[in-house]
Design an enzyme around this catalytic site. Structure first.
Site, PDB file in Angstrom:
ATOM      1  N   SER A 127       0.770  -1.261  -0.018  1.00 31.61           N
ATOM      2  CA  SER A 127       0.081  -0.093  -0.037  1.00 31.61           C
ATOM      3  C   SER A 127       0.945   1.230   0.144  1.00 31.61           C
ATOM      4  CB  SER A 127      -0.945  -0.063   1.178  1.00 31.61           C
ATOM      5  OG  SER A 127      -2.103   1.096   0.998  1.00 31.61           O
ATOM      6  N   HIS A 161      -4.522  -1.480  -4.037  1.00 34.99           N
ATOM      7  CA  HIS A 161      -5.938  -1.682  -3.615  1.00 34.99           C
ATOM      8  C   HIS A 161      -7.065  -1.549  -4.708  1.00 34.99           C
ATOM      9  CE1 HIS A 161      -4.249  -1.698   0.407  1.00 34.99           C
ATOM     10  NE2 HIS A 161      -4.120  -0.499   0.573  1.00 34.99           N
TER      11      HIS A 161
END
Length: 263
Positions: A127, A161
């Site tokens: 991330s 994501h």
């Protein structure tokens, strides 16, 4: 060997086979029998729960785990450069990309991490801990997803994501169509290995996790990732080892007493 970096679209330290498969892959990439692994959880504020999950997960493998908390250096003092450059793998956790960049800049960690990367320490991150290495990433640190500048160690841009956050995907494709340097998009459970500044391997620990090359104009080109599976046997339980050692000591003591009695 060229410097290596692994970007992960989303990953957690949990006892699920798909999450463990990624940990196993990273450990294997170090090429070490008992690699030294350090967690940098800066982007999420160095949460104790996340740090504990890291140790619980890594305890299943034969490695030497540590962490560096920039928020607690007054209590947990460490020579940042010496410690990070001595590792085989440095894992950068997710959270706020904006906060990560700001805090690392304040601590002079950019130059340390670049030195570690150039020295051959495998760098991995998920991330925010993945996007920070690129010229730009798509962060939701301040609310709606938007473009944010990274360290520029790797060229182009990265969006994470990708399937889980459609708003982030929309913002990324629009930004690329508006002139942002193209790059890659990663689903949770998917990753890319870079050697130097070039992507050389796409992998995924889930059947539906995608790795996508995003070209100029926002054109998406799916890549075919290597499927990871968790295969390594877990480490033996330390409590079991302790009981076995105690049993061996007792047997040795009995043998000594028996020999003494026979005399």
């Amino acid at each position: 060997m060229a410097p290596r970096l692994v970007a992960l679209g989303g990953h957690e330290f949990r006892a699920r086979s798909d999450e463990l498969a990624i940990v196993e892959h990273l450990l294997r990439l170090t090429g070490k029998e008992r690699p030294r692994v350090c967690l940098l959880p800066t982007a999420s504020g160095d949460p104790q729960e996340g740090i504990q999950r890291f140790y619980t997960t890594l305890d299943r493998f034969d490695c030497e785990a540590s962490h560096v908390s920039l928020f607690r250096l007054e209590r947990e003092r460490v020579d940042l450069r010496e410690h990070l450059l001595s590792q085989d793998l440095v894992y950068v956790a997710g959270g706020s990309m904006l906060n990560l960049i700001a805090i690392w800049r304040a601590h002079g960690l950019f130059s340390v991490m670049r030195a570690a990367w150039e020295r051959g320490v495998l760098i991995a991150g998920q991330s925010a801990g993945a996007m920070c290495w690129f010229e730009h990433g798509i962060t939701a640190s301040a609310g709606d997803p938007k473009v944010a500048a990274g360290m520029g160690l790797l060229p182009g841009s990265l969006c994470v994501h990708y399937a889980r956050d459609p708003h982030r995907r929309t913002a990324y494709l629009k930004a690329v169509r508006d002139g942002l340097a193209p790059g890659f998009a990663l689903d949770d459970g998917a990753g890319l290995l870079f050697e130097g500044r070039r992507a050389v391997e796409a992998f995924a620990s889930r059947p539906d996790a995608r790795v996508i090359r995003v070209l100029a104009g926002g054109v998406e080109v799916p890549l075919r990732p290597i499927a990871l599976q968790h295969r390594l046997a877990w480490k033996r339980d330390p409590a079991v080892d302790e009981l076995r050692e105690l049993r061996r000591a007792r047997e040795q003591l009995r043998g000594v007493r028996a020999r003494a009695f026979a005399r």
